[in-house]
Design an enzyme around this catalytic site. Structure first.
Site, PDB file in Angstrom:
ATOM      1  N   CYS A  61      49.089  23.955  41.653  1.00  0.00           N
ATOM      2  CA  CYS A  61      48.273  23.205  40.987  1.00  0.00           C
ATOM      3  C   CYS A  61      46.665  22.076  40.887  1.00  0.00           C
ATOM      4  O   CYS A  61      46.102  22.240  40.312  1.00  0.00           O
ATOM      5  CB  CYS A  61      48.244  22.798  39.115  1.00  0.00           C
ATOM      6  SG  CYS A  61      49.965  24.104  38.815  1.00  0.00           S
ATOM      7  N   HIS A 108      35.572  29.080  28.528  1.00  0.00           N
ATOM      8  CA  HIS A 108      35.649  29.353  30.074  1.00  0.00           C
ATOM      9  C   HIS A 108      34.699  28.746  30.928  1.00  0.00           C
ATOM     10  O   HIS A 108      33.747  28.445  30.980  1.00  0.00           O
ATOM     11  CB  HIS A 108      34.594  30.915  29.701  1.00  0.00           C
ATOM     12  CG  HIS A 108      34.755  32.225  29.713  1.00  0.00           C
ATOM     13  ND1 HIS A 108      35.366  32.370  28.191  1.00  0.00           N
ATOM     14  CD2 HIS A 108      35.807  33.024  30.465  1.00  0.00           C
ATOM     15  CE1 HIS A 108      36.145  33.333  28.657  1.00  0.00           C
ATOM     16  NE2 HIS A 108      36.562  33.923  29.712  1.00  0.00           N
TER      17      HIS A 108
END
Length: 164
Positions: A61, A108
């Site tokens: 991550c 997005h």
């Protein structure tokens, strides 16, 4: 002694009356959940740490090239049903509020760089859920209370935030 017993009885009666009102309101409480979806990228990286420590704590991550998720957002509100409409709140209006104040800001997007309410914070799912709450709460009518933000980062990982 007689006066104290009388005062105590009145105090208990008032307390019981308050508890009964609370329970009646609780029984009429309805919960409504709206599900929305968005896609976003982020990385977990603490700039005060070394690359090695970030890799140790955050693993993949902390990837310098970011990573993305298909988030599922459950927004639960609570309140009493309106006698005239039969609704707690118009679900189309709830969807519009969520889309306008959250989805437009995060869908997005790069959560670390593009989202104003996450600026200066670690972009964890926990902080994102808290930020979503803060974006939505001021836009709900007084009779409707935000109950829970449940945010799925993956099908097996989610966060629930109940305000506070």
């Amino acid at each position: 002694m007689f006066i104290n017993a009388k005062v105590r009885r009145k105090s208990l009666t008032a307390k019981l009356a308050y508890q009964m009102l609370f329970l009646q309101k609780l029984v009429r409480m309805v919960y409504l959940t709206r599900l929305e979806h968005f896609n976003a990228a982020h990385k977990l990286f603490n700039p005060n740490w070394s690359v090695e420590k970030n890799d140790e704590v955050f693993g993949v991550c902390a990837n310098e090239n970011w990573h993305g998720h298909n988030f599922e957002l459950f927004v639960t509100i609570k309140g009493e049903v309106d006698a005239e409409t039969g609704f707690l709140f118009d679900v189309k209006k709830l969807s519009t509020i969520i889309k306008e104040h959250v989805i437009k800001k995060v869908d997005h997007k790069n959560l670390n760089m593009d989202v104003d309410f996450l600026r200066g914070k670690m972009c964890s799912t926990e902080n994102l859920a808290i930020g979503i709450w803060q974006q939505l709460e001021p836009h709900l009518p007084e009779a409707v209370k935000l109950h829970c933000i449940k945010l799925y980062e993956t099908p097996r990982i989610y966060v629930e935030y109940f305000g506070g």
